[in-house]
Structure formats: structure tokens, C-alpha cells
Design a protein around this motif. Sequence first.
Motif, PDB file in Angstrom:
ATOM      1  N   LEU A   1       0.703  -1.317  -0.098  1.00 26.36           N
ATOM      2  CA  LEU A   1       0.034   0.112   0.069  1.00 26.36           C
ATOM      3  C   LEU A   1       0.753   1.163  -0.068  1.00 26.36           C
ATOM      4  CD1 LEU A   1      -2.843  -0.928   2.464  1.00 26.36           C
ATOM      5  CD2 LEU A   1      -3.137  -0.432   0.175  1.00 26.36           C
ATOM      6  N   LEU A   2       2.081   1.480   0.833  1.00 22.23           N
ATOM      7  CA  LEU A   2       2.766   2.406   0.759  1.00 22.23           C
ATOM      8  C   LEU A   2       3.838   2.721   0.009  1.00 22.23           C
ATOM      9  CD1 LEU A   2       2.976   2.519   4.847  1.00 22.23           C
ATOM     10  CD2 LEU A   2       1.387   3.840   3.396  1.00 22.23           C
ATOM     11  N   ASP A   3       4.412   1.506  -0.493  1.00 21.86           N
ATOM     12  CA  ASP A   3       5.594   1.952  -1.329  1.00 21.86           C
ATOM     13  C   ASP A   3       5.594   1.094  -2.530  1.00 21.86           C
ATOM     14  OD1 ASP A   3       7.934   2.692  -2.011  1.00 21.86           O
ATOM     15  OD2 ASP A   3       9.271   0.763  -0.921  1.00 21.86           O
ATOM     16  N   GLU A   4       4.617   1.311  -3.567  1.00 20.34           N
ATOM     17  CA  GLU A   4       4.163   0.637  -4.787  1.00 20.34           C
ATOM     18  C   GLU A   4       5.452   0.873  -5.738  1.00 20.34           C
ATOM     19  OE1 GLU A   4       0.494   1.897  -6.572  1.00 20.34           O
ATOM     20  OE2 GLU A   4      -0.545   1.612  -4.780  1.00 20.34           O
ATOM     21  N   ASP A   5       5.927   2.103  -5.714  1.00 19.55           N
ATOM     22  CA  ASP A   5       7.024   2.319  -6.622  1.00 19.55           C
ATOM     23  C   ASP A   5       8.372   1.491  -6.172  1.00 19.55           C
ATOM     24  OD1 ASP A   5       5.472   4.341  -8.096  1.00 19.55           O
ATOM     25  OD2 ASP A   5       6.197   5.929  -6.814  1.00 19.55           O
ATOM     26  N   GLY A   6       8.532   1.342  -4.932  1.00 20.45           N
ATOM     27  CA  GLY A   6       9.622   0.891  -4.452  1.00 20.45           C
ATOM     28  C   GLY A   6       9.734  -0.691  -4.866  1.00 20.45           C
ATOM     29  N   ILE A   7       8.227  -1.324  -4.586  1.00 19.38           N
ATOM     30  CA  ILE A   7       8.126  -2.686  -4.899  1.00 19.38           C
ATOM     31  C   ILE A   7       8.603  -2.979  -6.490  1.00 19.38           C
ATOM     32  CG2 ILE A   7       6.449  -4.539  -5.363  1.00 19.38           C
ATOM     33  CD1 ILE A   7       5.205  -3.385  -2.821  1.00 19.38           C
ATOM     34  N   LYS A   8       7.905  -2.061  -7.396  1.00 16.71           N
ATOM     35  CA  LYS A   8       8.069  -2.193  -8.828  1.00 16.71           C
ATOM     36  C   LYS A   8       9.639  -2.064  -8.966  1.00 16.71           C
ATOM     37  CE  LYS A   8       5.243   0.397 -11.210  1.00 16.71           C
ATOM     38  NZ  LYS A   8       4.851   1.693 -11.844  1.00 16.71           N
ATOM     39  N   ARG A   9      10.232  -1.129  -8.402  1.00 15.96           N
ATOM     40  CA  ARG A   9      11.898  -0.871  -8.624  1.00 15.96           C
ATOM     41  C   ARG A   9      12.607  -2.161  -8.277  1.00 15.96           C
ATOM     42  NH1 ARG A   9      12.250   3.612  -6.373  1.00 15.96           N
ATOM     43  NH2 ARG A   9      12.878   2.804  -4.317  1.00 15.96           N
ATOM     44  N   ARG A  10      12.185  -2.744  -6.945  1.00 12.90           N
ATOM     45  CA  ARG A  10      12.798  -3.853  -6.708  1.00 12.90           C
ATOM     46  C   ARG A  10      12.555  -5.055  -7.700  1.00 12.90           C
ATOM     47  NH1 ARG A  10      11.682  -1.149  -1.946  1.00 12.90           N
ATOM     48  NH2 ARG A  10       9.952  -2.540  -1.330  1.00 12.90           N
ATOM     49  N   LYS A  11      11.695  -5.335  -8.176  1.00 10.33           N
ATOM     50  CA  LYS A  11      11.132  -6.331  -9.013  1.00 10.33           C
ATOM     51  C   LYS A  11      12.013  -6.334 -10.176  1.00 10.33           C
ATOM     52  CE  LYS A  11       6.819  -7.998  -7.571  1.00 10.33           C
ATOM     53  NZ  LYS A  11       5.112  -8.261  -7.786  1.00 10.33           N
ATOM     54  N   GLN A  12      12.237  -5.252 -10.686  1.00 14.52           N
ATOM     55  CA  GLN A  12      12.811  -4.847 -11.833  1.00 14.52           C
ATOM     56  C   GLN A  12      14.157  -5.266 -11.869  1.00 14.52           C
ATOM     57  OE1 GLN A  12      12.079  -0.993 -13.219  1.00 14.52           O
ATOM     58  NE2 GLN A  12      10.187  -1.443 -13.964  1.00 14.52           N
ATOM     59  N   ARG A  13      14.898  -5.292 -10.400  1.00 15.23           N
ATOM     60  CA  ARG A  13      16.092  -5.558 -10.205  1.00 15.23           C
ATOM     61  C   ARG A  13      17.235  -4.603 -11.192  1.00 15.23           C
ATOM     62  NH1 ARG A  13      18.024  -9.583  -7.325  1.00 15.23           N
ATOM     63  NH2 ARG A  13      16.291 -10.810  -6.273  1.00 15.23           N
ATOM     64  N   ARG A  14      16.683  -3.552 -11.487  1.00 24.49           N
ATOM     65  CA  ARG A  14      17.721  -2.519 -12.239  1.00 24.49           C
ATOM     66  C   ARG A  14      18.465  -1.443 -11.503  1.00 24.49           C
ATOM     67  NH1 ARG A  14      13.864   0.175 -16.868  1.00 24.49           N
ATOM     68  NH2 ARG A  14      14.782  -0.988 -18.462  1.00 24.49           N
ATOM     69  N   LEU A  15      19.682  -1.317 -11.966  1.00 24.24           N
ATOM     70  CA  LEU A  15      20.588  -0.481 -11.414  1.00 24.24           C
ATOM     71  C   LEU A  15      19.830   1.114 -11.427  1.00 24.24           C
ATOM     72  CD1 LEU A  15      23.416   0.427 -10.311  1.00 24.24           C
ATOM     73  CD2 LEU A  15      24.283   0.776 -12.327  1.00 24.24           C
ATOM     74  N   ARG A  16      19.910   1.984 -10.448  1.00 22.60           N
ATOM     75  CA  ARG A  16      19.286   3.193 -10.528  1.00 22.60           C
ATOM     76  C   ARG A  16      20.454   4.403 -10.442  1.00 22.60           C
ATOM     77  NH1 ARG A  16      15.824   4.386  -5.741  1.00 22.60           N
ATOM     78  NH2 ARG A  16      17.410   5.375  -4.971  1.00 22.60           N
ATOM     79  N   ARG A  17      20.769   5.020 -11.405  1.00 19.35           N
ATOM     80  CA  ARG A  17      21.822   5.996 -11.395  1.00 19.35           C
ATOM     81  C   ARG A  17      21.533   7.098 -10.358  1.00 19.35           C
ATOM     82  NH1 ARG A  17      26.068   3.236 -13.456  1.00 19.35           N
ATOM     83  NH2 ARG A  17      25.764   2.240 -15.210  1.00 19.35           N
TER      84      ARG A  17
END
Length: 138
Positions: A103-119
Motif C-alpha cells: 500500500l505505501l511503497d508501490e514504486d519501491g516494489i516495482k523498482r525492486r522487482k525490476q532489479r535495475r541499477l538506478r543511477r
Amino acid sequence: MIRQDILEKIKELFYKGFNYRLIHYLIQRNHNCDISYNCLTRKVLPRLGLKRRLADIALDEIFDIAQKEILNGCSGAESLRRIIKMKHQLNITRSIARDIVRLLDEDGIKRRKQRRLRRRQYFSKGPNFVWHLDFPDS
């Protein structure tokens, strides 16, 4: 009867996540308290209101704490559950932690599922003005 300082130490060890056998051993070894394991598990811990399962949960309080911790940089349900247990002495189930994070961190879940490097982007005044330490899950 058990001294108050020993009861506080039992609470502290419980909230650090130690199992009952280890709590019993540490209390006997470090505080010279001759208490049986059965007395600890059947009398002392219930009297202190400490239980691992089926704890009464105030969801509003948990939700407020979770919001603050996620804003402070807590990432993931398991990390949130551990922080709530250690810092705030509240036990929540894994499923509740997952639902709250969903509920609180939808973007974080999506980002962690993608396993992408965030510059990361840095804006500095000049050379040697920026120092960076890379922490896990950053």
C-alpha cells in the motif's frame, strides 16, 4: 521472585529476536539467575505479555510507524517487519508487513522487482565536495 532488572533484560533479549532457549541460557549465565526453562516460558514471559504468535496488533499504530520508517529509507516487507520489531517492540506477521508495503511503497516494489541499477545524480560545488557511501538496498 525475579528482580526487575532481570525482567527488563528478558524483555530486551526477546525483542532482539533471540529464541527462548538462548534467553534462558543468557539469563542464567550473565545474571546468575537460577530459573528453569519451563518457568521462563510458561510463567515469566506470559506475565510480561511477551508472545511470538497471535499478538494483538493495533493496525493504525503499525501503519503510522510503517509510514515513517518507509520515508526514512526502509525497503521491503522483511526489513520493515524487523525494524518494527527491534525499534518499536511490536510483532507483526509477514503477510501484514507485505500488505502495508504494497500500500505505501508501490514504486519501491516495482523498482525492486525490476532489479535495475538506478543511477544517482549529484550536484556539487566542485571537486571533493561529494562523498558517497554505498549501502545495501540503496
